[in-house]
Each structure stands twice: as C-alpha cells, then as structure tokens.
Design a protein around this motif. Structure first.
Motif, PDB file in Angstrom:
ATOM      1  N   MET A   1      46.585 -16.692 -11.859  1.00 30.65           N
ATOM      2  CA  MET A   1      47.153 -16.650 -13.197  1.00 30.65           C
ATOM      3  C   MET A   1      48.656 -16.386 -13.063  1.00 30.65           C
ATOM      4  SD  MET A   1      46.251 -14.274 -16.492  1.00 30.65           S
ATOM      5  CE  MET A   1      46.156 -12.793 -15.580  1.00 30.65           C
ATOM      6  N   SER A   5      51.360 -17.014 -18.233  1.00 34.74           N
ATOM      7  CA  SER A   5      50.057 -16.873 -18.889  1.00 34.74           C
ATOM      8  C   SER A   5      49.770 -15.430 -19.269  1.00 34.74           C
ATOM      9  CB  SER A   5      48.936 -17.418 -17.997  1.00 34.74           C
ATOM     10  OG  SER A   5      48.973 -18.821 -17.981  1.00 34.74           O
ATOM     11  N   ASP A   9      49.051 -14.110 -22.910  1.00 39.08           N
ATOM     12  CA  ASP A   9      47.897 -13.266 -23.267  1.00 39.08           C
ATOM     13  C   ASP A   9      48.322 -12.189 -24.259  1.00 39.08           C
ATOM     14  OD1 ASP A   9      46.247 -14.693 -21.578  1.00 39.08           O
ATOM     15  OD2 ASP A   9      46.241 -13.179 -19.987  1.00 39.08           O
ATOM     16  N   GLN A 156      43.416 -23.022 -21.636  1.00 38.24           N
ATOM     17  CA  GLN A 156      43.253 -21.570 -21.496  1.00 38.24           C
ATOM     18  C   GLN A 156      42.062 -21.037 -22.288  1.00 38.24           C
ATOM     19  OE1 GLN A 156      45.518 -19.719 -19.451  1.00 38.24           O
ATOM     20  NE2 GLN A 156      45.933 -21.831 -18.880  1.00 38.24           N
ATOM     21  N   ARG A 159      39.464 -18.534 -20.588  1.00 35.02           N
ATOM     22  CA  ARG A 159      39.920 -17.312 -19.925  1.00 35.02           C
ATOM     23  C   ARG A 159      39.315 -16.095 -20.621  1.00 35.02           C
ATOM     24  NH1 ARG A 159      45.299 -16.669 -19.862  1.00 35.02           N
ATOM     25  NH2 ARG A 159      44.956 -14.932 -18.480  1.00 35.02           N
TER      26      ARG A 159
END
Length: 168
Positions: A1, A5, A9, A156, A159
């Motif tokens: 990751m 990213s 998040d 994504q 995830r």
C-alpha cells in the motif's frame, strides 16, 4: 500500500464522517421545523436552510466515498460483454472522463462560490451562498483525488478500510 493510499484512507474516513454528521443534522432539524409549524403553530426560519446546507454537504462530500467504494451507479451492460483487455481500456477511459468531469465541476462551482461569497442567505444571514455551495468544489476535488488514486493504484473498493464502511 502506498503512502498516497494511506492518505486517501484518512480522507475517505473524514468524508464518511462529515457526510454522516450532515445527514444526522438534516434528519434532526426537519422534524423540528415540522413540529414547530404544525404543533406549536409557529414556523421557524432556520430548519429549511440548515437542512439544505446539510443535504449539499451530504451529497457532495459523500459522493467521493461512494466513488472510492465502488457503490456509485454503474451501467455495465455493454462493457460486461467486452474482452478483459477492452474492459480495462474502458475503465481507464472512464477514469480519464472522471478527471475531466471533476475539473469542470470544480472550476464551475469555484466560480459560483466566488461570485456568491458575500451574498447572505435571507433566512440564515450568518451563512453566505458562497459558503453554502463550498462543499461542491471540495467534493469535486476529493473525488479527483480518489480518481487519481484509482489510476495509480487500481480499484480500492475491496481494501479493509473501504469495506469497513459497510458499503458492500
């Protein structure tokens, strides 16, 4: 990751939290306005504009959450019939079109905010129309950041932090 990213998040969770609070406020002030009008026979001026501002926040700050989670409206009748290579090409084309859309929305809504920045709402004079529309360019910018993430790092939506949101 990647580090990008991880930053996304945090932005994803922030957007989800802001959208949730806006929705909570909206569904709280609407019944207050109804109660005041029909039970107390005294209409309040502030519930409707507060609900409108909350709806704008919920819509334009919540939209990037839906985009990243892959829960936005998608019509895939044609692309499902394409080869895997053609599907990847169409996904990239859609992402590039999303970049263009985000940039157009950002530019137009930023101009709208700038033009209306000093015009106060009649029923809520402490808020200007420019401030009320500010979530639109912010949401376009956040969506653009998620599109860039998808272009760089792929989808994504599976995830753990995205699935944590309960959108799947």
């Amino acid at each position: 990751m990647t580090r990008y990213s991880r930053l996304m998040d945090g932005l994803y969770l922030l957007c989800m939290g802001i959208a949730a609070v806006a929705l909570l406020i909206m569904v709280t002030v609407i019944p207050i306005g109804i109660f005041a009008r029909y039970v107390l026979n005294g209409a309040l001026a502030w519930p409707e504009p507060v609900a409108i501002v909350c709806m704008i926040i919920f819509t334009f700050i919540g939209a990037p959450v839906g985009f990243r989670a892959g829960t936005h409206i998608c019509v895939s009748m044609v692309t499902d019939r394409l080869s895997p290579g053609a599907q990847r090409l169409m996904l990239r084309l859609c992402d590039l079109l999303m970049v263009a859309t985000c940039l157009i929305i950002f530019q137009a809504s930023y101009s709208l905010c700038a033009a209306m920045w000093i015009q106060p709402l009649a029923s809520l004079p402490s808020v200007t129309y420019g401030e009320m529309y500010l979530p639109i360019p912010i949401g376009a910018l956040f969506t653009l950041l998620f599109v860039i993430e998808r272009l760089l790092n792929g989808d994504q939506s599976q995830r753990p932090v995205v699935v944590l949101g309960g959108t799947h």
